[in-house]
Design an enzyme around this catalytic site. Structure first.
Site, short mmCIF file in Angstrom:
data_model
loop_
_atom_site.label_atom_id
_atom_site.label_comp_id
_atom_site.label_asym_id
_atom_site.label_seq_id
_atom_site.Cartn_x
_atom_site.Cartn_y
_atom_site.Cartn_z
N GLU A 136 -7.83 -4.31 -0.76
CA GLU A 136 -8.30 -5.21 -2.21
C GLU A 136 -8.73 -7.09 -1.63
OE1 GLU A 136 -5.48 -4.54 -5.34
OE2 GLU A 136 -5.81 -2.40 -4.82
N HIS A 167 0.89 -1.26 0.13
CA HIS A 167 -0.58 -0.07 -0.10
C HIS A 167 0.76 1.08 -0.23
CE1 HIS A 167 -2.51 2.80 1.47
NE2 HIS A 167 -3.85 2.60 1.00
#
Length: 362
Positions: free
Chosen positions: A305, A246
């Protein structure tokens, strides 16, 4: 000057705080782990909009008015024709939202919250050759979305899981789509314009609103025994492992843990593909070990995700619709930021550094 505005502070906000070092997300003063435990979608709408828009935001009244708005915007699906139906779901949804009037009051906000929740299930059913199902004003937002998608009343476990997802992704700092919504709001444009700009930013693959490739990865791996070899081969080819890493978080994304917990009741109730969840768990463990060994200097952990893909798949959404479901949840954050910017901010107008050719001297 910082390319990509890395670490540049562009706004003051009371809406959410993303602590990438500690792996913590706070939404309007409440930590995500506490919020997602028992908050519904309607609860987070009240939390984020409070003080930013005029109008009564008591829960039962909000639920009633959202239900009314869902029945009102359902009439707009009549404009979906065979030509527009060839587009991806999020593009059709964006085109329908563009028909809504611009405004900055509570009615405009509620219309924008109701619209994607109604449009996406209708779009998916039409693409599948089925007739859209009209919304029910008596249901909660999450229950009605699932009812419009699949027909019939959804299980309590599925409603709770969708609530958990919509709450978890409701806001997340000054990400690309949220910044786009604030830039547009700073010009004095209405909430519909801000939401449309945000959806345009969300579509980009670098934003993170399209977790479908996580399922593609799991399908390609196939079995738990194949996980380690497949992941190593993917890294050898220079590919990114979907669902890991991320831009902000240096540790595990707290939203991943929230959604992993949200999946448990579905698993226990037998409402999810247990074989797929077991494969996902094996892939997660193998990927974390491989990334730690091969990239020891890079903090690569599970992001939102990974479990988003598993949860939305379990709820019956096709993977090409995941961006649209993300938009359903994030619209409240876009609206809240747009209102905050309009009330407290200035026109956003940064400068650039010219690096092009100079004019020739006379």
């Amino acid at each position: 000057m910082k390319n990509g505005l890395e670490d540049v502070i562009a706004a003051e906000t009371q809406l959410s705080d993303v602590d990438g070092e500690a792996g913590r997300l706070v939404i309007r003063g409440v930590s995500l782990e506490h919020l997602v435990d028992d908050a519904s979608y309607e609860d987070v709408v009240i939390l984020l909009l409070g003080g930013l828009i005029e109008g009564n935001l008591q829960k039962e009244e909000l639920r009633r008015r959202l239900g009314h708005m869902r029945t009102e915007v359902f009439a707009d699906i009549r404009t979906i024709d065979d030509h527009i139906l060839e587009l991806p779901p999020v593009d059709i949804m964006r085109a329908l939202i563009a028909r809504l009037p611009d405004g900055d009051d509570l009615e405009a906000a509620l219309r924008l919250l109701a619209a994607p929740a109604v449009f996406l299930p209708a779009i998916l059913r039409l693409k599948n050759g089925d007739k859209p199902i009209a919304p029910s004003s008596s249901l909660s937002q999450s229950a009605d979305i699932l009812a419009m998608l699949g027909g019939g009343l959804p299980s309590a476990e599925k409603v709770k899981a969708l609530d958990a997802y919509l709450v978890t992704i409701s806001d997340h700092g000054l990400n690309a789509s949220t910044f786009a919504s604030r830039v547009i709001a700073s010009t004095g444009a209405g909430l519909t314009s801000s939401v449309l700009g945000a959806i345009g930013a969300l579509k980009g693959p670098l934003h993170g609103g399209a977790p479908g490739p996580v399922l593609d990865m799991l399908d390609a791996i196939g079995t738990q025994e194949n996980a380690k070899a497949w992941l190593n081969q993917a890294l050898d080819r220079g590919e990114r492992l979907m669902g890991f890493g991320h831009r902000v978080y240096r540790v595990r994304d707290p939203r991943a843990d929230a959604l992993k917990l949200a999946l448990k009741p579905l698993i226990e109730a037998g409402q999810v593909d247990r074989e797929r969840t077991e494969l996902a768990s094996a892939v997660e463990q193998a990927a974390l070990a491989i990334l730690k060994e091969r990239k020891p200097d890079r903090p690569l952990d599970v992001n939102v995700e990974f479990y988003t893909a598993l949860l939305l798949d379990a709820l019956g959404f096709p993977r090409d619709a995941f961006t649209g479901v993300f938009a359903i949840g994030r619209t409240i954050g876009w609206i809240a930021h747009a209102r905050e910017q309009a009330l407290k901010g200035r026109l956003i107008r940064p400068r650039s550094v010219y690096v092009g050719p100079l004019p020739r001297a006379a």
